[in-house]
Design a protein around this motif. Structure first.
Motif, PDB file in Angstrom:
ATOM      1  N   GLU A 177      -6.565  -4.014  -0.753  1.00 40.38           N
ATOM      2  CA  GLU A 177      -6.533  -3.503  -2.120  1.00 40.38           C
ATOM      3  C   GLU A 177      -5.537  -4.260  -2.988  1.00 40.38           C
ATOM      4  OE1 GLU A 177      -5.985   0.718  -2.346  1.00 40.38           O
ATOM      5  OE2 GLU A 177      -7.283   1.108  -0.628  1.00 40.38           O
ATOM      6  N   ARG A 178      -4.806  -5.182  -2.391  1.00 37.30           N
ATOM      7  CA  ARG A 178      -3.799  -5.942  -3.132  1.00 37.30           C
ATOM      8  C   ARG A 178      -4.244  -7.375  -3.411  1.00 37.30           C
ATOM      9  NH1 ARG A 178       0.278  -6.795  -0.028  1.00 37.30           N
ATOM     10  NH2 ARG A 178      -0.070  -5.512   1.821  1.00 37.30           N
ATOM     11  N   ASP A 218       3.550  -5.849  -1.220  1.00 43.07           N
ATOM     12  CA  ASP A 218       3.347  -4.447  -0.890  1.00 43.07           C
ATOM     13  C   ASP A 218       4.566  -3.649  -1.340  1.00 43.07           C
ATOM     14  OD1 ASP A 218       2.659  -2.017   0.095  1.00 43.07           O
ATOM     15  OD2 ASP A 218       2.852  -2.535   2.218  1.00 43.07           O
ATOM     16  N   GLU A 219       4.419  -2.922  -2.432  1.00 45.89           N
ATOM     17  CA  GLU A 219       5.534  -2.124  -2.952  1.00 45.89           C
ATOM     18  C   GLU A 219       5.323  -0.625  -2.758  1.00 45.89           C
ATOM     19  OE1 GLU A 219       6.347  -3.106  -6.969  1.00 45.89           O
ATOM     20  OE2 GLU A 219       6.515  -5.260  -6.605  1.00 45.89           O
ATOM     21  N   PHE A 220       4.094  -0.219  -2.556  1.00 45.66           N
ATOM     22  CA  PHE A 220       3.822   1.220  -2.501  1.00 45.66           C
ATOM     23  C   PHE A 220       2.991   1.611  -1.287  1.00 45.66           C
ATOM     24  CE2 PHE A 220       4.002  -0.201  -6.958  1.00 45.66           C
ATOM     25  CZ  PHE A 220       5.143   0.473  -7.362  1.00 45.66           C
ATOM     26  N   GLY A 221       2.979   0.770  -0.258  1.00 44.42           N
ATOM     27  CA  GLY A 221       2.211   1.104   0.929  1.00 44.42           C
ATOM     28  C   GLY A 221       0.717   0.966   0.752  1.00 44.42           C
ATOM     29  N   VAL A 222       0.286   0.144  -0.211  1.00 43.33           N
ATOM     30  CA  VAL A 222      -1.141  -0.048  -0.464  1.00 43.33           C
ATOM     31  C   VAL A 222      -1.704  -1.011   0.573  1.00 43.33           C
ATOM     32  CG1 VAL A 222      -2.845  -0.866  -2.136  1.00 43.33           C
ATOM     33  CG2 VAL A 222      -0.799   0.338  -2.919  1.00 43.33           C
ATOM     34  N   PRO A 223      -2.873  -0.735   1.157  1.00 44.65           N
ATOM     35  CA  PRO A 223      -3.461  -1.637   2.153  1.00 44.65           C
ATOM     36  C   PRO A 223      -3.662  -3.037   1.581  1.00 44.65           C
ATOM     37  CG  PRO A 223      -4.616   0.467   2.129  1.00 44.65           C
ATOM     38  CD  PRO A 223      -3.688   0.479   0.957  1.00 44.65           C
ATOM     39  N   ASP A 234      -0.888  -9.554  -3.858  1.00 45.17           N
ATOM     40  CA  ASP A 234       0.350  -9.010  -4.401  1.00 45.17           C
ATOM     41  C   ASP A 234       1.249  -8.500  -3.283  1.00 45.17           C
ATOM     42  OD1 ASP A 234      -0.500  -9.484  -7.024  1.00 45.17           O
ATOM     43  OD2 ASP A 234      -1.523  -7.542  -7.122  1.00 45.17           O
ATOM     44  N   SER A 242      -6.595  -9.642   4.744  1.00 49.23           N
ATOM     45  CA  SER A 242      -7.003  -8.655   3.742  1.00 49.23           C
ATOM     46  C   SER A 242      -8.449  -8.868   3.336  1.00 49.23           C
ATOM     47  CB  SER A 242      -6.088  -8.745   2.514  1.00 49.23           C
ATOM     48  OG  SER A 242      -6.300  -9.961   1.804  1.00 49.23           O
TER      49      SER A 242
END
Length: 253
Positions: free
Chosen positions: A104-105, A96-101, A94, A146
């Motif tokens: 985890e996406r 990166d919209e919220f700074g998630v590593p 996915d 990732s």
């Protein structure tokens, strides 16, 4: 049966469409051939959609196309772990919209494949792990990287991981991974991907000239007995769509 199964949007839409077709024109003696053909097409489409959305049908289709799991111990016996290579095929990631590593996406399929790769690595041991694939909408190494991060987090040494970030589809996965595996002088290669995706993957690796062993992930079980297996669901329709995707992929020259 959970009430959620009866309020699935797909089930409600199919029931509404069926009632609408049944009530719209109780007179079946159409004079115009066009009207007869149109009604036949509408009912055929409704029936096909209902069937492809039934858990029993979709699960059966998935199982027929999928590669079942197997015990790799006999196939790998006699080959030193350092001469084995594990090939992990990427799935999706996915934005990166919220700074998630990145790790985890990963998509659900990507997480399943990553976890399975760690299990296979621990059970059998490998000299190298090739992570193959990229998402053309993201940075070249984001998707494979990732997966690598998750594998390292779960105990796979980073020094054993090789990122192959040129592949955009299954055919390229096989071509580029086979080239790397041959460069490593690997004696045995094991491929980790979804069970539904494995049949097409094996065919592509065969065309690429690399003999591989399958380590399929998430072989689809049959739904439990009962009326619930006959009630359409959005998830079942999605599974049927994935079957169609794989069957079309098998037609690739």
């Amino acid at each position: 049966m959970p009430i959620s199964r009866l309020v699935d949007p797909l089930f409600l839409l199919l029931v509404s469409a069926g009632l609408g077709l049944a009530l719209s024109g109780g007179d079946w003696s159409y004079r115009a051939r066009r009207a007869k053909v149109g009604r036949a097409l509408a009912w055929s489409a409704w029936l096909a959609l209902w069937l492809l959305s039934m858990p029993w049908v979709s699960s059966s289709l998935v199982r027929r196309v999928s590669t079942p799991p197997r015990d790799l111990r006999a196939d790998l016996a006699g080959t030193p772990p350092e001469r084995r290579v594990l090939i992990l095929l990427t799935a999706g990631i996915d934005a990166d919209e919220f700074g998630v590593p990145p790790m985890e996406r990963q998509s659900a399929a990507g997480l399943e494949r990553s976890l399975a790769a760690v299990r296979v690595y621990r059970e059998h041991g490998f000299g190298h792990v090739i992570i193959s694939g990229r998402d053309v909408r993201r940075a070249p190494a984001e998707l494979a990287g990732s997966m690598a991060d998750l594998l390292v987090e779960l105990g796979v040494p980073r020094k054993k991981i090789i990122l192959e970030t040129e592949s955009r589809d299954t055919r390229e996965n096989a071509v580029h991974s086979a080239r790397i595996a041959r460069g490593l002088s690997a004696e045995r290669a094991v491929v980790v991907t979804s069970a539904l995706h494995m049949t097409r993957s094996l065919r592509m690796f065969e065309r690429a000239g690399l003999d591989v062993l399958p380590a399929p992930v998430r072989f689809q079980p049959l739904p439990p007995d009962g009326v619930e297996r006959l009630i359409p669901s959005s998830l079942a329709l999605y599974r049927s769509q994935r079957v169609v995707h794989e069957l079309v992929g098998l037609l690739e020259p």
